[in-house]
Enzyme design. Structure first.
Site, mmCIF file in Angstrom:
data_model
loop_
_atom_site.group_PDB
_atom_site.id
_atom_site.type_symbol
_atom_site.label_atom_id
_atom_site.label_comp_id
_atom_site.label_asym_id
_atom_site.label_seq_id
_atom_site.Cartn_x
_atom_site.Cartn_y
_atom_site.Cartn_z
ATOM 1 N N ASP A 1 51.040 43.534 22.975
ATOM 2 C CA ASP A 1 52.439 43.950 23.039
ATOM 3 C C ASP A 1 53.292 42.680 22.966
ATOM 4 O OD1 ASP A 1 54.965 44.806 23.575
ATOM 5 O OD2 ASP A 1 54.428 46.003 25.342
ATOM 6 N N LYS B 1 63.135 43.442 20.059
ATOM 7 C CA LYS B 1 64.038 42.314 20.364
ATOM 8 C C LYS B 1 64.354 41.423 19.165
ATOM 9 C CE LYS B 1 62.428 42.445 25.132
ATOM 10 N NZ LYS B 1 63.363 42.749 26.158
ATOM 11 N N TYR C 1 54.482 45.233 31.529
ATOM 12 C CA TYR C 1 55.414 46.307 31.189
ATOM 13 C C TYR C 1 55.302 46.588 29.700
ATOM 14 C CZ TYR C 1 59.873 48.819 30.663
ATOM 15 O OH TYR C 1 60.856 49.752 30.392
HETATM 16 N N1 PMP Z 1 57.015 45.849 25.879
HETATM 17 C C1 PMP Z 1 57.401 44.698 26.436
HETATM 18 C C2 PMP Z 1 56.411 43.595 26.578
HETATM 19 C C3 PMP Z 1 58.729 44.527 26.851
HETATM 20 O O1 PMP Z 1 59.090 43.388 27.419
HETATM 21 C C4 PMP Z 1 59.635 45.595 26.686
HETATM 22 C C5 PMP Z 1 61.087 45.473 27.103
HETATM 23 N N2 PMP Z 1 61.466 44.385 27.797
HETATM 24 C C6 PMP Z 1 59.181 46.775 26.094
HETATM 25 C C7 PMP Z 1 57.876 46.874 25.698
HETATM 26 C C8 PMP Z 1 60.108 47.929 25.873
HETATM 27 O O2 PMP Z 1 61.044 47.625 24.926
HETATM 28 P P1 PMP Z 1 62.442 48.426 24.885
HETATM 29 O O3 PMP Z 1 63.180 48.032 26.111
HETATM 30 O O4 PMP Z 1 63.075 47.965 23.619
HETATM 31 O O5 PMP Z 1 62.100 49.872 24.847
#
Ligand code: PMP
Length: 432
Positions: A242, A270, A147
């Site tokens: 990521d 985060k 994701y």
């Molecule tokens: N990349 C990863 C690996 C994530 O785990 C997440 C959210 N859990 C995101 C991108 C997206 O981040 P956000 O929810 O702050 O938009």
């Protein structure tokens, strides 16, 4: 099974459904993966959250990862109060974001320059734009089950909330956008090589969660990550890690620091905001200098690098750096996973990495006994997880409301907290 009074949460959820799609502002919160009524949280401190009906739970969701010290960490709180006292948005250059940028770039070798945004999604969106711009190519290679936020082109076989939906792809993404995304299985270098044979000249970047944590915790081999970088570079493509979840969780500096691997671009979220809205993308200086106003690729934000998030993030990273909780968290997570496995009498298998853990129900049918791809998750997972989730919730334990999300250990979890959990899981699997 115990039954808690949840009447206020139920009433609020009914009201919320009238004014918000599904009653929530992010899909997994709605409990559709486990059934039942989502708890409306009134407050949280340390390892615990309390709902509007007065039920208190030991929390292992921890806001999906940012709260490595637990809720209301006093150092982060003090920094936020200090920032609030000076004002919370200027839309102008200010010093806290500079300090945070200096702190990150001086401790993470691959992050020579960094730009702050407001979410992980934004960070990924911008990193993809830089990769496309720098290479003059349009396609991005991603992995089934990773994701990367709700960027259109990344909502293809994406995990997270989509792991619970009928289709692993989102509606509303045009075929032409989805067509720029090449999806391959995790843990399969031959598939990556084949994709480059076919599309190599068009692939701008490979993007990967270096520890995929949005469709279960799909542990990858370190050699796989190293080979991905080599393959990308051989074909003139960039490598994006990521690190929205792994950044500053698996080690200070994330997976790039922990492994010494050198992706070209990294994304964060985060933890670097201490639980306040933030995201960031970073990488080699010559790539980052392609971004406006230094370069031609536009990316902007009214509330970007707002001083409250920046102060929270700076306090968080400084505390992580000075207290270095990583080894202890990792040892405790490994031990907890082992004890939970035993307490379940082998009915659950645990995969863990740093301070993240994930329980798997059902028979694992892979050669090495690990689940490294979403299509290897036992079919029993969803249903078995939902049952255990509700048992634990009624006993005062809050886990992510989906069997495809991971759990997070914080320094705020005491040994007694963990002993209590092991005991309850034992009771569930061995009722008297
Ligand atoms: N990349 C990863 C690996 C994530 O785990 C997440 C959210 N859990 C995101 C991108 C997206 O981040 P956000 O929810 O702050 O938009």
């Amino acid at each position: 099974m115990k039954a808690l009074n949840t009447s206020r949460s139920e009433a609020l959820f009914e009201r919320a459904k009238k004014v918000t799609p599904g009653g929530v502002h992010s899909p997994v919160r709605a409990f559709r993966g486990v059934g039942g009524t989502p708890r409306f949280v009134r407050q949280a401190r340390g390892s615990r959250i309390t709902d509007v009906d007065g039920n208190t739970y030991l929390d292992f969701c921890m806001s999906w990862g940012p709260l490595i010290f637990g809720h209301q960490d006093p150092d982060v709180a003090e920094a936020v109060r200090g920032a609030l006292g000076r004002g919370w948005s200027y839309g102008a250059a200010e010093e806290t974001s500079l300090e945070l940028a200096e702190f990150i770039t001086s401790h993470v070798p691959v992050a020579q320059k960094v730009r702050f945004v407001n979410s992980g999604t934004e960070a990924v969106m911008a990193a993809l734009r830089v990769a496309r711009g720098a290479t003059g190519r349009s396609k991005i290679l991603k992995f089934d089950g990773c994701y990367h936020g709700h960027v259109d082109s990344m909502l293809v076989r994406a995990g997270s909330g989509l792991a619970e939906m009928a289709s692993p792809d989102s509606a509303g993404v045009s075929a032409s956008v989805a067509g720029d995304t090449v999806v391959v299985p995790l843990d399969d270098l031959d598939a990556v090589r084949a994709a480059f044979e076919k599309h190599g000249r068009d692939i701008a970047a490979i993007i990967v969660e270096p520890v995929p944590a949005n469709n279960g915790l799909l542990l990858q081999r370190e050699a796989f990550l190293a080979d991905l970088i080599a393959i990308a570079h051989k074909h003139g493509a960039l490598m994006i890690f990521d690190e929205v979840i792994t950044g500053f969780r698996v080690a200070f500096g994330g997976m790039a620091a922990r492994t010494g691997l050198k992706p070209d671009l990294v994304t964060y979220g985060k933890i670097i905001g201490g639980g306040f809205p933030v995201g960031a993308y970073a990488g080699r200086a010559e790539l980052m200098d392609l971004v406006a106003p230094a370069g031609p690729f536009y990316q902007a934000g009214t509330l970007s690098a707002n001083p409250v998030s920046m102060a929270a993030g700076l306090a968080m990273l400084k505390k992580l750096h000075s207290t270095d909780p990583y080894d202890a968290l990792e040892r405790r997570t490994a031990s907890l996973s082992e004890r939970l496995e035993k307490a379940s009498r082998g009915r659950l298998r645990f995969q863990n990495y740093a301070s993240m853990f994930w329980g798997i129900a059902g028979r694992i049918d892979t050669a090495d006994g690990f689940v490294r791809r979403p299509d290897r998750i036992p079919a029993a997972q969803k249903e078995e997880y939902a049952k255990l989730f509700h048992f634990l919730l009624a006993e005062g334990y809050y886990f992510a409301p989906s069997g495809f999300e991971v759990s997070f250990l914080a320094t705020a979890h005491s040994d007694a907290d963990l002993d209590g959990l092991v005991h309850k899981v034992g009771e569930y699997f061995n009722p008297r």
